[in-house]
Design a protein around this motif. Sequence first.
Motif, PDB file in Angstrom:
ATOM      1  N   GLY A  95      25.922  42.357  49.423  1.00 49.10           N
ATOM      2  CA  GLY A  95      27.187  41.798  50.198  1.00 49.10           C
ATOM      3  C   GLY A  95      28.370  42.516  49.530  1.00 49.10           C
ATOM      4  O   GLY A  95      28.192  43.270  49.017  1.00 49.10           O
ATOM      5  N   ASP A  96      29.783  41.635  49.430  1.00 46.69           N
ATOM      6  CA  ASP A  96      30.576  42.380  49.139  1.00 46.69           C
ATOM      7  C   ASP A  96      30.489  41.701  47.426  1.00 46.69           C
ATOM      8  O   ASP A  96      30.348  40.987  46.885  1.00 46.69           O
ATOM      9  N   HIS A  97      31.256  43.281  46.914  1.00 49.94           N
ATOM     10  CA  HIS A  97      31.535  43.196  45.660  1.00 49.94           C
ATOM     11  C   HIS A  97      33.263  42.417  44.695  1.00 49.94           C
ATOM     12  O   HIS A  97      33.969  42.080  45.948  1.00 49.94           O
ATOM     13  N   MET A  98      32.796  41.612  44.204  1.00 49.62           N
ATOM     14  CA  MET A  98      34.112  40.637  44.138  1.00 49.62           C
ATOM     15  C   MET A  98      35.213  41.922  42.607  1.00 49.62           C
ATOM     16  O   MET A  98      34.304  42.358  41.489  1.00 49.62           O
ATOM     17  N   VAL A  99      36.197  41.694  42.572  1.00 48.61           N
ATOM     18  CA  VAL A  99      36.814  42.573  41.346  1.00 48.61           C
ATOM     19  C   VAL A  99      37.505  40.812  40.956  1.00 48.61           C
ATOM     20  O   VAL A  99      38.466  40.347  41.237  1.00 48.61           O
ATOM     21  N   VAL A 100      36.977  41.026  39.177  1.00 47.40           N
ATOM     22  CA  VAL A 100      37.775  40.019  38.399  1.00 47.40           C
ATOM     23  C   VAL A 100      38.415  40.586  37.157  1.00 47.40           C
ATOM     24  O   VAL A 100      38.411  41.815  36.808  1.00 47.40           O
ATOM     25  N   ASN A 101      39.703  39.957  36.721  1.00 46.06           N
ATOM     26  CA  ASN A 101      40.613  40.513  35.936  1.00 46.06           C
ATOM     27  C   ASN A 101      40.514  39.465  34.848  1.00 46.06           C
ATOM     28  O   ASN A 101      40.575  38.530  35.264  1.00 46.06           O
ATOM     29  N   MET A 102      39.944  40.028  33.616  1.00 45.61           N
ATOM     30  CA  MET A 102      40.101  39.189  32.678  1.00 45.61           C
ATOM     31  C   MET A 102      41.365  39.554  31.686  1.00 45.61           C
ATOM     32  O   MET A 102      40.653  41.195  31.636  1.00 45.61           O
ATOM     33  N   GLY A 103      42.142  38.639  30.862  1.00 51.25           N
ATOM     34  CA  GLY A 103      43.002  39.181  30.880  1.00 51.25           C
ATOM     35  C   GLY A 103      44.182  39.379  31.239  1.00 51.25           C
ATOM     36  O   GLY A 103      44.209  39.933  32.469  1.00 51.25           O
ATOM     37  N   PRO A 104      45.156  39.749  30.309  1.00 54.09           N
ATOM     38  CA  PRO A 104      45.009  40.035  29.048  1.00 54.09           C
ATOM     39  C   PRO A 104      45.597  38.495  28.436  1.00 54.09           C
ATOM     40  O   PRO A 104      44.840  38.635  27.407  1.00 54.09           O
ATOM     41  N   HIS A 105      46.104  37.782  29.460  1.00 59.14           N
ATOM     42  CA  HIS A 105      46.463  37.004  28.421  1.00 59.14           C
ATOM     43  C   HIS A 105      44.416  35.623  28.272  1.00 59.14           C
ATOM     44  O   HIS A 105      45.137  35.288  30.061  1.00 59.14           O
ATOM     45  N   HIS A 106      43.573  36.177  28.097  1.00 57.12           N
ATOM     46  CA  HIS A 106      41.964  35.239  27.837  1.00 57.12           C
ATOM     47  C   HIS A 106      42.156  34.902  26.495  1.00 57.12           C
ATOM     48  O   HIS A 106      41.792  35.443  25.460  1.00 57.12           O
ATOM     49  N   PRO A 107      41.402  33.777  26.145  1.00 54.53           N
ATOM     50  CA  PRO A 107      41.040  33.142  25.072  1.00 54.53           C
ATOM     51  C   PRO A 107      39.717  34.373  25.086  1.00 54.53           C
ATOM     52  O   PRO A 107      39.321  34.503  23.414  1.00 54.53           O
ATOM     53  N   SER A 108      38.975  34.894  24.704  1.00 52.05           N
ATOM     54  CA  SER A 108      38.147  35.611  24.640  1.00 52.05           C
ATOM     55  C   SER A 108      38.404  37.118  24.435  1.00 52.05           C
ATOM     56  O   SER A 108      37.353  38.195  24.559  1.00 52.05           O
ATOM     57  N   THR A 109      38.877  37.709  25.008  1.00 44.28           N
ATOM     58  CA  THR A 109      39.556  38.870  25.197  1.00 44.28           C
ATOM     59  C   THR A 109      39.630  39.548  23.371  1.00 44.28           C
ATOM     60  O   THR A 109      40.160  40.800  23.529  1.00 44.28           O
ATOM     61  N   HIS A 110      40.072  38.791  22.511  1.00 43.99           N
ATOM     62  CA  HIS A 110      40.200  39.401  21.251  1.00 43.99           C
ATOM     63  C   HIS A 110      41.858  39.445  21.142  1.00 43.99           C
ATOM     64  O   HIS A 110      42.298  40.955  20.837  1.00 43.99           O
ATOM     65  N   GLY A 111      42.750  38.787  21.982  1.00 43.66           N
ATOM     66  CA  GLY A 111      43.817  39.547  22.298  1.00 43.66           C
ATOM     67  C   GLY A 111      44.228  40.112  23.802  1.00 43.66           C
ATOM     68  O   GLY A 111      44.153  39.110  24.577  1.00 43.66           O
TER      69      GLY A 111
END
Lengths: 588, 214
Positions: free
Chosen positions: A224-240
């Motif tokens: 099936g299709d792939h999905m691109v997710v962008n985490m951050g730059p404002h994300h509580p668990s990316t440590h900054g």
Amino acid sequence: MTAPASTLTLDLVSASLVARFPDFVTADARPGFSGFIVKKENLVEVATALRDEFGFDLLSSVTGVDYLAENKMEVVYHAHRTTGGPGLVFKVQAERVDPVEVPSLIDVWAGADFQEREAWDLLGIKFTGHPDLRRILMWEGFEGHPLRKDYKEAFFEEETKPYKSRWPEGNHTYAEFKNPFRDNLNLPENFSLDNYQPQTEDQLYFSLERSSQKHDVGREKEMGDHMVVNMGPHHPSTHGVLRVAVELNGETITSLKPVMGYLHRNHDKIGERNTYLQIMPYTDRLDYFNSMANNFGYAIAVEKLMKIPVAERAEYIRVIMTELSRIQNHLIFIGMLINDMGSMYTPSLYAFEERELILDIFEAVSGARMMCNYFRFGGVVRDVPEDVLRKIKDLVHDRLPAKTDEMERFLNENEVLVARLKGIHVLNAEEATHHSVTGPCLRAAGVPYDLRRADPYSVYDRFDFDVAVRYNGDMYDNYLIRFDEIRQSLRILEQALKQIPGGPINSQKPQYQVRVPAGEAYGRVESPKGELAYYVVSNGKPNPYRYHVRAPSFVNLTAVETMCKGVKIADFVVLLAMLDIVMGEVDR
Amino acid sequence: MEENKYEGLNLPNYNIPEDIQNVVSVTTIDRLYNWGRRWSVWPLMFGLACCAIEMIAAQASRYDMARFGMEVMRPTPRQADMMLVSGTVTKKMLPSIIRLYNQMPEPKYVVAMGACASSGGPFKEGYNVVAGIDKFLPVDVYIPGCPPTPQALIAGMIKLQEKIDKQSIKKVRWYEKGKVDSNYVPMPILGPDLIDVRRSAEFEAAAVKKEGVA
């Protein structure tokens, strides 16, 4: 080579390297400089030999220097052995034409990946053969390569601080008034917003796709299709402010690219304007959990250049402060890790309670809780009073061991924690060394590489301690090794507190302007995150000609794609926490 | 503690009999709003740099910002009242900050924590650094320090509460008639350098002038 690689000393290596490649390896003969200059065309060949025959399996640092006057660019490589011993420096020089081209070493050491991208971004050195040479700290479309010597920032005043406009005749001006835009802006001539087309992020997404096709994740691709997710730059668990572009197939990560630079504070460029001592407080703000460890590396680099000894008492104070810093760093790591796994706040409150006690000590000796600015060339800035020493002793002998035990008792056997962590692979030894991962992550993969032992600096050779190693390379080991390291640090602290001598705290007179002879130095320490190193080039002027930080968090991130491919997105957050990155250090 | 809160709510000079003091309150709409707002400032869980660590420390066991009604950190801007700009604002990060600010519902406050967020701080000269968030967002409170200690942060938060006490529904910018977009900040563009679209005409004029000089 007949002798086993690990027994070769550096001199022997030098001799045999020149003997092996007489035509294209020459010793760097400039005064104050060391290492070799390799011909650009044969770089990959020499590097492969260094790795396979001479045993330099860990590429510590790649960076560039712009020698504008000589019209050439130099790329400096520092390679180390995970079995220990001093490192090897080799350089490549290229004509300063546009574009400056140097072959990429990414196939020899994958750890060169981000560092080469950084050199491309900031210095405009094009690494031919690099599969994904995009800008890394600045955005695509930014004008110019800022670390080139002919690049002037918008607020540029003079080459060296202190600026005459601010010191001392009273003709104070603001940098803003000198800029035509009255702001920190550098727009090219004839710029018009109407016909400007901002760059898109297609390149990033193409590289995601390319990488997911390269490492085919089995049959799943067809589903099936792939999905691109962008985490951050404002994300509580990316440590900054880290951003991660993730390509997902269902919940499984097929490809992943970190995007950084959201905290790029131009450390290197500001460092080149500052005098040597003025840089010290900036190093605090690299890895803002461990300002003491950051100071340490920089002080060592400049002391190497100046060839000055360090006062005996200061050596011990340095070790004590750095080890305390390591303890609080690992405590916070554990608290934040469990925070990331969903147990909000409670464990991290335990960690912060202990951290505050350690910060109290930092505040007592340096005046600041976090940004200590405590080290000076030749020693430290203030002595540790007797009552503070007693406080440290109380902490080291009673409080911290008990609290570490308590945390271990609460957490280690916790069913949820074990279920989340055990058996999930982080890195094995080959992957870790290949990607230049250092610090606890490398040691949890079974490689006992700790600079305090591998290439002892300061007075670490006087202490009896073990290098914490674990062998499974899974998340649980990565978690447990932090406790091991806390215990070893406590051991070092106990001995240091017993042995600490009296006497002066600085071998030099207190001075604002130090004289640094021309040359280069690479000062490295085992920071809690990994190998922290400073590459400083001096030309005898009051400010360094080139100042580069080899940040462990930044280099460790190189491995994040390898770590995360094929795991579930929920585990990605925990895997990222395992690397223990700090954005101040990643982006600098 | 409880009594103090009601004190802030009641108008002075009205003598309410003691036995119904906890039941009846004589106040104005402004006072009621402000009283509710000042004790429930929800910060955006948002850290930029070193200052964020002191922000966490202020939330943690020793300093405990929860005492001031500010412990509910919201990771989503849609639920947050206050943006604590805790650290160096870089050009690359700025569009994200502006987007977060635009997504926050009113009333919204901005606190610039530390030297960097206030003015660029030690990193001001940097080519990737915005010299103060107030170039783009309306800042309510500036907190000095590098980084400010948790005590300083809490003092700044108390200042913000005092500021909230003084606001009036009639005058706050988000309820003013005909100023629907007054809280919307246009997104800057990451071009050859950071471009503030509100100043684009000025930039073009300056660029032409620069060319003329050369």
